[in-house]
Design a protein around this motif. Structure first.
Motif, PDB file in Angstrom:
ATOM      1  N   THR A 217       1.396  -1.136  -0.011  1.00 23.12           N
ATOM      2  CA  THR A 217      -0.098  -0.392  -0.333  1.00 23.12           C
ATOM      3  C   THR A 217       0.639   1.446  -0.126  1.00 23.12           C
ATOM      4  O   THR A 217       0.699   1.574  -0.857  1.00 23.12           O
ATOM      5  CB  THR A 217      -0.856   0.152   1.685  1.00 23.12           C
ATOM      6  N   ALA A 218       1.921   0.848   0.870  1.00 20.41           N
ATOM      7  CA  ALA A 218       2.761   2.511   1.197  1.00 20.41           C
ATOM      8  C   ALA A 218       3.294   2.568  -0.423  1.00 20.41           C
ATOM      9  O   ALA A 218       3.890   3.732  -0.587  1.00 20.41           O
ATOM     10  CB  ALA A 218       3.600   2.686   2.125  1.00 20.41           C
ATOM     11  N   ARG A 219       3.628   1.564  -1.087  1.00 22.29           N
ATOM     12  CA  ARG A 219       4.896   1.766  -2.530  1.00 22.29           C
ATOM     13  C   ARG A 219       3.890   2.851  -3.314  1.00 22.29           C
ATOM     14  O   ARG A 219       4.292   3.269  -4.162  1.00 22.29           O
ATOM     15  CB  ARG A 219       5.015   0.593  -2.816  1.00 22.29           C
ATOM     16  N   ASP A 220       2.761   2.231  -3.733  1.00 23.56           N
ATOM     17  CA  ASP A 220       0.948   1.684  -3.984  1.00 23.56           C
ATOM     18  C   ASP A 220       0.532   3.361  -3.883  1.00 23.56           C
ATOM     19  O   ASP A 220       0.813   4.276  -4.947  1.00 23.56           O
ATOM     20  CB  ASP A 220       0.052   1.194  -4.051  1.00 23.56           C
ATOM     21  N   ILE A 221       1.470   4.031  -2.418  1.00 25.80           N
ATOM     22  CA  ILE A 221       0.942   5.947  -2.548  1.00 25.80           C
ATOM     23  C   ILE A 221       2.004   6.282  -3.293  1.00 25.80           C
ATOM     24  O   ILE A 221       1.930   7.607  -3.741  1.00 25.80           O
ATOM     25  CB  ILE A 221       0.895   5.281  -0.701  1.00 25.80           C
ATOM     26  N   ILE A 222       3.222   5.819  -2.647  1.00 24.37           N
ATOM     27  CA  ILE A 222       4.536   6.682  -3.145  1.00 24.37           C
ATOM     28  C   ILE A 222       4.009   6.384  -4.858  1.00 24.37           C
ATOM     29  O   ILE A 222       4.284   7.889  -5.513  1.00 24.37           O
ATOM     30  CB  ILE A 222       5.697   5.985  -2.496  1.00 24.37           C
ATOM     31  N   SER A 223       3.637   6.080  -5.166  1.00 23.17           N
ATOM     32  CA  SER A 223       3.947   5.750  -6.714  1.00 23.17           C
ATOM     33  C   SER A 223       2.827   6.572  -8.066  1.00 23.17           C
ATOM     34  O   SER A 223       2.932   7.565  -7.888  1.00 23.17           O
ATOM     35  CB  SER A 223       3.146   4.210  -7.184  1.00 23.17           C
ATOM     36  N   LYS A 224       1.771   6.723  -6.885  1.00 24.13           N
ATOM     37  CA  LYS A 224       0.972   7.773  -7.252  1.00 24.13           C
ATOM     38  C   LYS A 224       0.804   9.155  -7.533  1.00 24.13           C
ATOM     39  O   LYS A 224       0.276   9.982  -7.713  1.00 24.13           O
ATOM     40  CB  LYS A 224      -0.797   7.269  -6.770  1.00 24.13           C
ATOM     41  N   CYS A 225       1.436   9.088  -6.290  1.00 25.51           N
ATOM     42  CA  CYS A 225       2.416  11.057  -5.582  1.00 25.51           C
ATOM     43  C   CYS A 225       3.284  11.105  -6.798  1.00 25.51           C
ATOM     44  O   CYS A 225       3.449  12.747  -7.277  1.00 25.51           O
ATOM     45  CB  CYS A 225       2.600  10.937  -4.184  1.00 25.51           C
ATOM     46  N   ARG A 226       4.256  10.616  -6.955  1.00 33.35           N
ATOM     47  CA  ARG A 226       5.390  10.562  -8.007  1.00 33.35           C
ATOM     48  C   ARG A 226       4.960  10.679  -9.296  1.00 33.35           C
ATOM     49  O   ARG A 226       5.130  12.063 -10.043  1.00 33.35           O
ATOM     50  CB  ARG A 226       6.486   9.467  -7.629  1.00 33.35           C
ATOM     51  N   ASP A 227       4.170   9.467  -9.856  1.00 35.96           N
ATOM     52  CA  ASP A 227       3.963   9.430 -11.035  1.00 35.96           C
ATOM     53  C   ASP A 227       2.262   9.907 -11.805  1.00 35.96           C
ATOM     54  O   ASP A 227       2.461  10.629 -13.305  1.00 35.96           O
ATOM     55  CB  ASP A 227       4.162   8.331 -11.530  1.00 35.96           C
TER      56      ASP A 227
END
Length: 359
Positions: A217-227
């Motif tokens: 979930t944390a990785r998914d959040i980082i991905s959405k905010c970055r990309d």
């Protein structure tokens, strides 16, 4: 008390009885109703239990009636006073966000319906055609509420418009997502329809354990905010087991530098300022007890540092200091062996330090 004699002395009994009385008041169960019910109970244990509850409830009402008002009686009093009030005369009322009401609230609604020009009530129901109530229907409690409201209107000869169903095909909140609209419509429905197209708004992840679940979930959040130009405050993480996930969320989100707010009620008693105030009162009410004094000092809101608190705490415990000894004017000079190897100078310096902290 026949059944609650021993139980009444146990911790938590008062809270349980208080909850019972609260339920009685919300559902208009008065002493007369209980008395009538007692006459029809055959089971001896149940009868003894109900007699004890009746006795406590009756005594509670007698004592509180003389000097106080129970907050649970507020709605009952309001329903009585509405007859004398003109505040709703000719008014248009909107009632939204409820799926059920207590008998106390139904009484108030009945009075408002009689006095107001128009009362608009919104309810979340899938359809208005089915009048047969089904126990497994997700919307059954709301449909029962609708039926009760219509009965109040009929019994009081109040004209009402035919209920209207707002168009929800598709629901406005899901206007940009066909799969979410499909899920909302068929999740608890039978027969259901299968969504055969590919999905982009719904995805599933099977984790080995809670740790990998939150990490993904944390990785998914980082991905959405970055990309995808999301912001952290655009994202909500929802769980039905907050206690089981809270500590892992804190650890993993901190590791990934994800700012977060955990929406959880925290006991006010854990707030250092509240502890400071309460312990200050307890110092005097409990005659300078060890627990009260050091609970006060360890809040971190006093000018004494932790090292000095440890010094005086050890001294107080070793000498059994409490009560009037805290407020006596003369310096403390209780002398015990503290490993000074009988060196009077060191012991004198230590006592001076203790008294300095004390004052």
């Amino acid at each position: 008390l026949k059944l609650f004699g021993k139980a009444s002395k146990r911790q938590g009994f008062v809270t349980n009885i208080s909850d019972v009385i609260t339920e009685f008041k919300r559902y208009n169960v008065e002493n007369d109703v209980l008395k009538l019910a007692l006459e029809n109970i055959k089971n001896e244990n149940l009868k003894n239990k109900m007699e004890d509850i009746f006795l406590i409830y009756n005594e509670f009402e007698k004592r509180i009636y003389k000097k106080y008002i129970d907050t649970e009686d507020d709605l009952t009093i309001l329903a009585e006073k509405l007859d004398e009030s003109n505040i709703f005369q000719g008014a248009e009322i909107w009632i939204d966000g409820f799926f059920s009401f207590t008998p106390q609230e139904y009484k108030i609604l009945e009075k408002i319906l009689k006095k107001s020009k128009v009362v608009n009530i919104t309810l979340s129901i899938d359809n208005l055609e089915e009048k047969k109530l089904d126990n497994v229907d997700v919307f059954m409690p709301t449909k029962v509420t609708e039926e009760k409201l219509l009965k109040i209107a009929r019994d009081n000869n109040i004209k009402y418009d035919k209920p209207i169903k707002l168009n929800c095909e598709p629901c406005y909140r899901f206007k940009n997502s066909k799969e979410l609209h499909h899920l909302e419509k068929y999740m608890f429905s039978f027969p259901y329809k299968t969504y055969n197209k590919s999905t982009k708004d719904i995805c599933l992840y099977k984790a080995l354990n809670k740790y990998t679940e939150i990490e993904n979930t944390a990785r998914d959040i980082i991905s959405k905010c970055r990309d995808k130009a999301y912001r952290f405050n655009d994202i909500a993480v929802i769980t039905g087991d907050l206690d089981g996930y809270e500590n892992l969320v804190r650890a993993i989100f901190n590791q990934y530098n994800i700012p977060y707010f955990i929406d959880k009620k925290r006991p006010i008693n854990n707030n250092p300022l509240i502890v400071l105030i309460v312990s200050m009162v307890e110092i005097f009410s409990k005659n300078w007890s060890y627990e009260a004094v050091f609970k006060y000092l360890k809040t971190g809101l006093t000018p004494i540092n932790n090292e000095d608190i440890d010094i005086i705490e050890n001294y107080v415990l070793a000498n059994g200091i409490k009560g009037y000894k805290w407020i006596e004017e003369k310096p403390w000079d209780y002398k015990l062996s503290y490993g000074f190897k009988d060196e009077e100078k060191d012991e004198e310096d230590f006592l001076n330090k203790v008294n300095e902290i004390r004052y």
